[in-house]
Design a protein around this motif. Structure first.
Motif, PDB file in Angstrom:
ATOM      1  N   GLU A  31      28.096 122.052  69.198  1.00  0.00           N
ATOM      2  CA  GLU A  31      26.644 122.185  69.160  1.00  0.00           C
ATOM      3  C   GLU A  31      26.195 122.206  67.704  1.00  0.00           C
ATOM      4  N   ILE A  32      25.103 121.525  67.410  1.00  0.00           N
ATOM      5  CA  ILE A  32      24.541 121.542  66.060  1.00  0.00           C
ATOM      6  C   ILE A  32      23.276 122.383  66.080  1.00  0.00           C
ATOM      7  N   TRP A  33      23.257 123.421  65.232  1.00  0.00           N
ATOM      8  CA  TRP A  33      22.129 124.347  65.116  1.00  0.00           C
ATOM      9  C   TRP A  33      21.548 124.231  63.717  1.00  0.00           C
ATOM     10  N   PHE A  34      20.247 124.431  63.605  1.00  0.00           N
ATOM     11  CA  PHE A  34      19.555 124.533  62.324  1.00  0.00           C
ATOM     12  C   PHE A  34      19.032 125.951  62.201  1.00  0.00           C
ATOM     13  N   GLN A  35      19.208 126.581  61.028  1.00  0.00           N
ATOM     14  CA  GLN A  35      18.818 127.973  60.839  1.00  0.00           C
ATOM     15  C   GLN A  35      17.988 128.108  59.571  1.00  0.00           C
ATOM     16  N   ASP A  36      17.026 129.040  59.603  1.00  0.00           N
ATOM     17  CA  ASP A  36      16.232 129.359  58.421  1.00  0.00           C
ATOM     18  C   ASP A  36      15.474 130.664  58.669  1.00  0.00           C
ATOM     19  N   GLU A  37      14.853 131.180  57.610  1.00  0.00           N
ATOM     20  CA  GLU A  37      14.042 132.387  57.712  1.00  0.00           C
ATOM     21  C   GLU A  37      12.625 132.070  57.247  1.00  0.00           C
ATOM     22  N   CYS A  38      11.688 132.887  57.725  1.00  0.00           N
ATOM     23  CA  CYS A  38      10.280 132.722  57.360  1.00  0.00           C
ATOM     24  C   CYS A  38       9.649 134.101  57.190  1.00  0.00           C
TER      25      CYS A  38
END
Length: 174
Positions: free
Chosen positions: A2-9
């Motif tokens: 599985e390919i996930w994209f992660q970030d914070e805001c």
């Protein structure tokens, strides 16, 4: 896999001001707070599986990123491995992290936020749910962030339409 994209805001009382519709010739007013209370949404999406994971936390550091990695790990299908695409924030690359066994972190090149579709998720949520608002206190910010994230997830196909990238599609991998 599985390919996930992660970030914070960051979301808080010094919020985003966006354009709004108004009758021609008028000057609409927008609220701009001067207080400094804020929180962080840690978000991740897997467009191919239409899955998402988020935590709303008071700080953005190695320990809170660890909590989010553990949460993403719990969302990965059994007997699957996740490649989590991240930016190169210092807490993403900290030696103190314990990477779950079913996750591999893949940092994006430096100064390339355009490659991370989570940036479009944050822009969408801010423009649609969080901009031009005043927040009473921390609890009000938490409630708004929770509602914004859940509203985003309720839009059918939005994760896939906003976050799918041809270069990250497993069908393209030979």
């Amino acid at each position: 896999m599985e390919i996930w994209f992660q970030d914070e805001c960051r979301v808080g009382q010094q919020n985003t001001i966006t354009r709004i519709w108004a009758p021609k010739g008028t000057r609409p007013r927008a609220i701009r707070q001067r207080q400094f209370t804020s929180t962080y949404i840690f978000g991740a999406v897997c467009p191919s599986k239409n899955k998402a994971s988020a935590l709303i936390l008071p700080e953005c550091n190695t320990q809170t990123f660890q909590l989010h990695l553990d949460e993403i790990s719990s969302q990965v299908d059994q007997n699957k491995h996740a490649v989590v695409i991240i930016d190169q924030a210092r807490w993403h690359l900290a030696k103190a992290l314990t990477i779950p066994a079913n996750i591999t972190l893949l940092p994006l090149p430096p100064y390339s936020p355009e490659l991370n579709p989570m940036e479009q998720v944050w822009e969408f949520k801010k423009q649609r749910y969080l901009a031009n608002r005043a927040f009473k206190d921390y609890e009000d910010i938490l409630e708004a962030c929770t509602e914004a994230w859940n509203s985003f997830l309720r839009i059918p196909g939005k994760i896939q339409s906003l976050c799918t990238r041809a270069w990250a599609n497993l069908a393209n991998v030979g």
